[in-house]
Design a protein around this motif. Sequence first.
Motif, PDB file in Angstrom:
ATOM      1  N   GLY A   1       0.969  -1.306   0.086  1.00 19.44           N
ATOM      2  CA  GLY A   1      -0.183   0.195  -0.102  1.00 19.44           C
ATOM      3  C   GLY A   1       0.554   1.172   0.019  1.00 19.44           C
ATOM      4  O   GLY A   1       0.004   2.738  -0.242  1.00 19.44           O
TER       5      GLY A   1
ATOM      6  N   ALA B   1      -4.063  -3.756  -5.508  1.00 22.74           N
ATOM      7  CA  ALA B   1      -3.202  -5.269  -5.706  1.00 22.74           C
ATOM      8  C   ALA B   1      -3.861  -6.578  -6.192  1.00 22.74           C
ATOM      9  O   ALA B   1      -5.004  -6.422  -5.536  1.00 22.74           O
ATOM     10  CB  ALA B   1      -3.058  -5.126  -4.397  1.00 22.74           C
TER      11      ALA B   1
ATOM     12  N   SER C   1      -3.037  -3.521  -0.448  1.00 25.23           N
ATOM     13  CA  SER C   1      -2.714  -2.279  -0.880  1.00 25.23           C
ATOM     14  C   SER C   1      -3.707  -1.723   0.537  1.00 25.23           C
ATOM     15  O   SER C   1      -3.482  -0.265   0.604  1.00 25.23           O
ATOM     16  CB  SER C   1      -3.471  -1.515  -1.883  1.00 25.23           C
TER      17      SER C   1
END
Length: 865
Positions: free
Chosen positions: A456, A462, A493
């Motif tokens: 992140g 993601a 993320s």
Amino acid sequence: MNSADIREGFLRFFEGHDHLRLPSAPLLSPDRTLLFTAAGMVPLKQYYLGEVTPPSPRMTSDQKCIRTNDIERVGRTARHHTFFEMLGNFSIGDYFKDDAIAMALEFSTKVLGLPADRIWVTIYKEDLQTADIWQKVGIPRERIVPMGADDNFWTMGPVGPCGPCSELYIDRGVRHPGDEKQQMGDDGDRFLEYWNLVFTQFDRQSDGSLKPLARKNIDTGLGLERMTSIIEDTDTDFETDGFQPIIQTVADLSHQEYGRDPRVTARMKTIADHVRACTFLMAENLLPSNEKQGYVLRRLLRRSQALGRMIGIEGAFMGKVADTVIDLMKGPFPELLAEGERIKRDMAVEEQRFDHTLRDGLVEFTKAVEVVRQGGSDTLPGKTAFYLHDTMGFPVELTADLLRDAGIKLDREGFDALLNGQRHGGSESSGVEDVSRERTGYIKLRGTVGTSHFVGYESLSAEAVVTGVLKDGEPAGSAQVGDHIGLVLSSTSFYGEKGGQVGDTGIITTPGARFEVTDTKTPVEGLIIHEGVLVEGAIAAGDTARAEVDPERRKAIARAHTATHLLQAALRSIDPTVQQKGSKVMPDEFHFDFSFRGSLDADDRKAMEEKVMGFIMANVPVRTDVMPIEEARRTGALAFFGEKYGETVRVVAADGISKELCGGTHVTATGDIGFLHIRSIRSIGTDTKRIEASVGLGALREFWAYQEGVEQTAGILGCGPVPAEVMRAVQDLTDVVKEHDRRIEGLIAAATDRHVRDLIAQPATIKGQPVVVATFEDLTTEALRSAGDMAEQQLGNGVFIGMVAGGDGFSVVKVFGTAGATFSARAIFKTLTDKYGGKGGGNDRMCQGRIASLPTAEELEALLG
């Protein structure tokens, strides 16, 4: 060989056996289950639990420790301490019993020079393997003593890693009468334990069974103070080179000789121990307060101050004792010297605060002891001790100390019952146990569902695989529409809540499902749980997924988080000793707690806002670097006690403004924050302040709300919608209201005057004294006191008992003239609160406070008769 030689000799010995020397961790433990670092393994707990990879499988340290469970025994025994140093060697899945035992014996005999034929060991009675190893290295079977689980089996909690122990003892020989009869395990100091070897080899299950660990660990602890006493051949730890200079300073201040009077000597030891502990705690920017670690510090300082008075020390003195502590310990702990002046200044402030309470408390204590003796008792009632503690501010520990000297017992059970009632039965220890159990459960869960790779910082989305579906915190095979669940992904993320920053929200999708994330948690390192509701389809472990963070919310959180760094920089420009005590970072707003002595007013708030706005408008880049923690500290990055850092850290820097160790998410330039508005600054504890502020769009919305409020108020007042005109109109209205209030108060006073005169004309008579009992409507507290004065003026002798109807039942009891020979205002007030409920204080002539109800004159006569 002195204490410095032992300390350095231990660390060098284990460095020579491939151990990494670790610096001492802070005393203020980052572990939520502990207030203080109480043992050498505490800072390494994350390694033993497998949360973090250790920097080396072999480590050694000299750890600063605080233990508070035996405070009342300090100074009265030979070896109890509040602060102490624990030397230790540790193995994380590397060597085990054979090497740990061999190295312990080698250090004991070859480095310390202890005679091998005087070393005894204890083992856990079921751990015969350890007995065989000790025999193999040369300790005969007759000097290997089996013990039960209470003595020789270590646990971290009700579940989790545990294992048997083996303790090393030295036979000091016959030093005192009776020593010749002493056996291993008896009370006494002939056989003195000096080193504990813990063999962590099991994982205790919830059913109590012991499951062997895949990786076995070693954790040992050798107390420096005790070993110094052994090497220097002193009767107690307090005669060693680590304590004698401190004790001599106390003796000089008291103008008394150490060792002459047992009671004075015990108090000197306690003062030396406590001030030493306080000096180390305050070096970590801890300030005295009424909760958690600050309460313990305040208790130690006040206990030292009271004991100082009892041995003849007048005025502020702890700074002088701290000077000796700093001079003695600055070599291994240079932070003491760096913080020395601030430590002594803060000690002096606390001494000044407590001085008046101490003097008044000693007077009340003396009276209470006299009452006990006159009554022929040998025990101070718990309610008296509670009165001294709760009303006078006189700590119960001091009461207990003084009672021991007076030969009187304390009804501690009665005191504890009253104290627990006041706290509504709250139990900190049970909460700590719950947290420990919860953490262990999450570690096991992580072992089942796996860890998540956090991406992140670089991306708000993601691609991942669902590795765990959780229902009620437990793994489940799958979930259906409408289920409230937790998801664990192989990569994510989403930022999980930690370090004060709230968790992300957003959406997770799979080919057949849509999951709304309402919160993200990181209960233990590496385990990121996405909590929320499955709104479409079904989801199961093994599904491919796409995680997408709400971008606007993440930006708003980043604005707030970077703003806390800028605010801290502004605060430290006012006072460089400011230390962050906690924070909560939310979208476009935050709370920031910090240590601060003194007050901050509206002008200070404006100055801070202006300073931070200057940082924002400078629009300097915000850079994040990843580096080893020691390198980060060398660059001047701020790291705070109470925060948990790994060996590698993220350093967030706003060029020329701030540099902090931080794992949160941030803006790329200070100008991204836009605007900051401080809503409030308030105290949340002794010497601790909280700033609540908004930034960015949140601050703009607050400005709109203020503007709308001014416009609406102007409409009601019939003036222009600008602050100056609104203030003028409000002032005009306030003047009118005050005039009306003055007239109303005059009417009430006149009515009260007539009411009191009527009552005085026909008072009740109890035990030959006139007594006025009355309830008054709509009366101020000051007017009620005036009514009592009027009764005294009119009657000359008697009792006045008055209450304001409604509100909280504010009441006044006044005894005047010759009635003082028959009645006590304090006793009457207590009688009424015991029967009807309430609380207050005062003296024999006048008491005031809250009483839930008043009796009639007839009922009062029965109560006082």
